[in-house]
Design an enzyme around this catalytic site. Structure first.
Site, mmCIF file in Angstrom:
data_model
loop_
_atom_site.group_PDB
_atom_site.id
_atom_site.type_symbol
_atom_site.label_atom_id
_atom_site.label_comp_id
_atom_site.label_asym_id
_atom_site.label_seq_id
_atom_site.Cartn_x
_atom_site.Cartn_y
_atom_site.Cartn_z
ATOM 1 N N LYS A 1 5.934 -10.090 -7.449
ATOM 2 C CA LYS A 1 6.117 -9.984 -6.001
ATOM 3 C C LYS A 1 5.597 -11.244 -5.312
ATOM 4 C CE LYS A 1 4.490 -7.319 -1.957
ATOM 5 N NZ LYS A 1 3.774 -6.116 -1.484
ATOM 6 N N LYS B 1 0.755 -4.261 10.460
ATOM 7 C CA LYS B 1 -0.550 -3.877 9.914
ATOM 8 C C LYS B 1 -1.609 -4.020 11.005
ATOM 9 C CE LYS B 1 0.143 -5.093 5.054
ATOM 10 N NZ LYS B 1 0.062 -3.722 4.525
ATOM 11 N N ARG C 1 8.644 -3.578 -2.636
ATOM 12 C CA ARG C 1 9.591 -2.868 -3.510
ATOM 13 C C ARG C 1 11.028 -3.308 -3.221
ATOM 14 N NH1 ARG C 1 7.483 2.822 -1.377
ATOM 15 N NH2 ARG C 1 5.606 1.549 -1.247
#
Ligand code: BES
Ligand code: MN
Ligand code: ZN
Length: 497
Positions: free
Chosen positions: A263, A275, A349
């Site tokens: 990643k 965030k 992902r």
């Protein structure tokens, strides 16, 4: 750093680091110096020094031509491990630095050799790792007085080894592994304004200077043509164009291919699912998987691993702007599956999905291993001392677990439970990218999602979110980047190729 293996005392070194086993009599140092043996005896009697593992005794009496003499307690012979070797060497390094000295000489390895518990090669490897890793610091942006900055250790002498040849061989391997781990640390510690996909491409170009390594790069236009719909969506909010970096290491003409996918989010703001303060500050670590993959390819080439290894790093930044992807968007991944974005902070992902599907189709790897700072849930489950592993193949999982134990870059299994297999089903699309928070098992549902992008390959997913980046240093790992995954994979390839 210069290393020498000598049979005699090297008094040109600054610091002498002596070991003592719990079973040893302090009189064992009379051969060096009766005064030293006496001093040790006194310290033990007074209780200012104990022979239990990890205790340190700085002697009052330097003598022997050294500027300082230090005694480290090695613990019980029976309890000696590779990790203790690393930590003892790291202690020797930090002591040398604390004394503002630049070299040390030690008899510790020869003492450990006599236990017969660890082979000379493994001993050399672990020692070199401990020394190299502990000798690291990230100081390129410091402008303070150089006197105040840690100096790196310049030279080490290892004395009295019997099996010098094997020790030396292990030592040079360990030095390579340590240096490549430090290389990964450098990449992760680099500020995100510098560490962009284009910067990482430059790094990959340098690795590809090795004659057995070739670099292929898919630029934004290539990714558009090939249909990397998930990865492109993540990159859309950033001024930095995405890149898919592929390093092909050809260590063997025949045999199966192993693919590593890391990643490479150069910064994770969370996107529109922004965030909060307290969760974003460390997010330059979100390319830790990509750094580990690139560094492992560099390491495999330097070690001469006899295997075909493909290192893949999908690189982009997860940022916010009017062009950024939004919750509710539906993306078409490389393998044509549709994904509804239910959370823009579940971006890792998405880039891995495209990269994995492409890698499997293009290279037909027997084994695929992905490394990712993927979920906060994994940090909650396992903390920062061990990574999570989720695999569709027991043998592969166990081989990685064993490599993890030996290298101490450890992994712990989480189950891909049958009951959770539907957790990522979409309502208006094949899949969604994030399960409801109330569902729980965040590290597992993330891998359920990834499993939709692997067909035939034996696959292991390693969630390094916890150990990749530390808020506090410990032993040979410093605050900040740790290079997690490099030692694990290097040990894995040393044992499985
Ligand atoms: N990069 C983070 C995961 C992370 C957390 C890495 C802490 C290192 C330390 C990842 O992209 C993320 O934000 N994951 C979300 C997923 C959720 C939205 C389903 C998480 O874990 O909260
Ligand atoms: Mn995220
Ligand atoms: Zn992330």
């Amino acid at each position: 750093m210069d290393v020498r293996f000598e049979d005699t005392i090297d008094t040109t070194k600054d610091l002498l680091v002596l070991g003592i086993f719990q079973e040893d009599d302090e009189s064992s140092y009379e051969f060096l110096n009766t005064l030293l043996a006496k001093e040790l005896q006194e310290a033990l009697a007074l209780g200012i020094f104990k022979k239990t593992y990890g205790e340190v005794y700085p002697t009052k009496f330097p003598g022997l031509g050294y500027r300082r003499v230090l005694v480290l307690a090695l613990g019980k012979k029976e309890e000696m491990t590779l990790e203790r070797v690393r930590r003892l060497m790291s202690k020797a390094v930090s002591s040398t630095k604390n004394y503002k000295l630049e070299s040390f000489s030690t008899n510790i390895l020869s003492l450990i050799e006599t236990t017969g518990k660890i082979s000379a090669e493994e001993l050399g490897r672990a020692a070199a790792e401990g020394i190299t890793l502990a000798n690291y610091s990230f100081k390129k942006y410091l402008t303070v007085n150089p006197e105040n900055i840690d100096k790196e250790i310049q030279s080490v002498t290892i004395t009295w080894m019997k099996d010098k040849e094997n020790l030396q061989r292990g030592f040079s391997q360990g030095k390579i592994i340590g240096e490549c781990t430090n290389f990964a640390k450098d990449l992760v510690n680099e500020p995100p304004m510098i560490m962009t996909p284009a910067y990482m491409e430059k790094i990959a170009e340098e690795i590809a200077e090795n004659k057995n390594v070739k670099l292929r790069v898919l630029d934004k236009k290539d990714l558009e043509e090939k249909g990397f719909g998930a990865m492109l969506a993540v990159a859309r909010g950033s001024e930095h164009a995405p890149k898919l970096l592929i390093l092909e290491y050809n260590g063997s003409e025949d045999g199966s291919v192993t693919a590593l996918i890391g990643k490479g989010i150069t910064f994770d703001t969370g996107g529109y699912n922004l965030k909060p303060t307290g969760f974003m500050e460390t997010m330059k670590c979100d390319m830790g998987g990509a750094a580990a993959v690139l560094a492992t390819i560099k390491c495999a080439a330097a070690l001469g691993i006899k295997k075909k290894i493909i290192g893949v790093a999908p690189m982009c930044e997860n940022s916010v702007s009017s062009t950024a992807y939004k919750p509710g968007d539906v993306l078409i991944a490389y393998n044509k599956k549709s994904i509804e974005v239910t959370n823009t902070d579940a971006e890792g992902r998405l880039i891995l999905a495209d990269a994995m599907a492409y890698t499997e189709e293009k290279y037909k790897p027997e084994i695929m291993i992905d490394l990712a700072t993927l979920t906060g849930a994994c940090v909650i489950a396992l903390g920062s001392s061990i990574s999570g592993i989720i695999s569709t193949n027991k043998e592969l999982q166990e081989a990685l677990q064993r490599a993890g134990e030996a290298s101490y870059d450890r992994v712990w299994p989480l189950p891909l439970l049958e009951e959770y297999k539907d957790s990522m089903k979409g309502s208006i699309s094949d899949l969604k990218n994030a399960a409801a928070t109330s569902y729980g098992a965040g590290a597992i549902t993330a891998s359920v999602f990834l499993s939709h992008f692997v067909k035939e390959s034996k696959w292991a997913h390693i969630d390094i979110a916890g150990p990749a980046f530390l808020l506090e240093g410990k032993d040979y790992l410093q605050k900040g980047a740790t290079g997690t995954g490099v030692r694990l994979l290097s040990y894995y390839f040393l044992r499985n190729s």
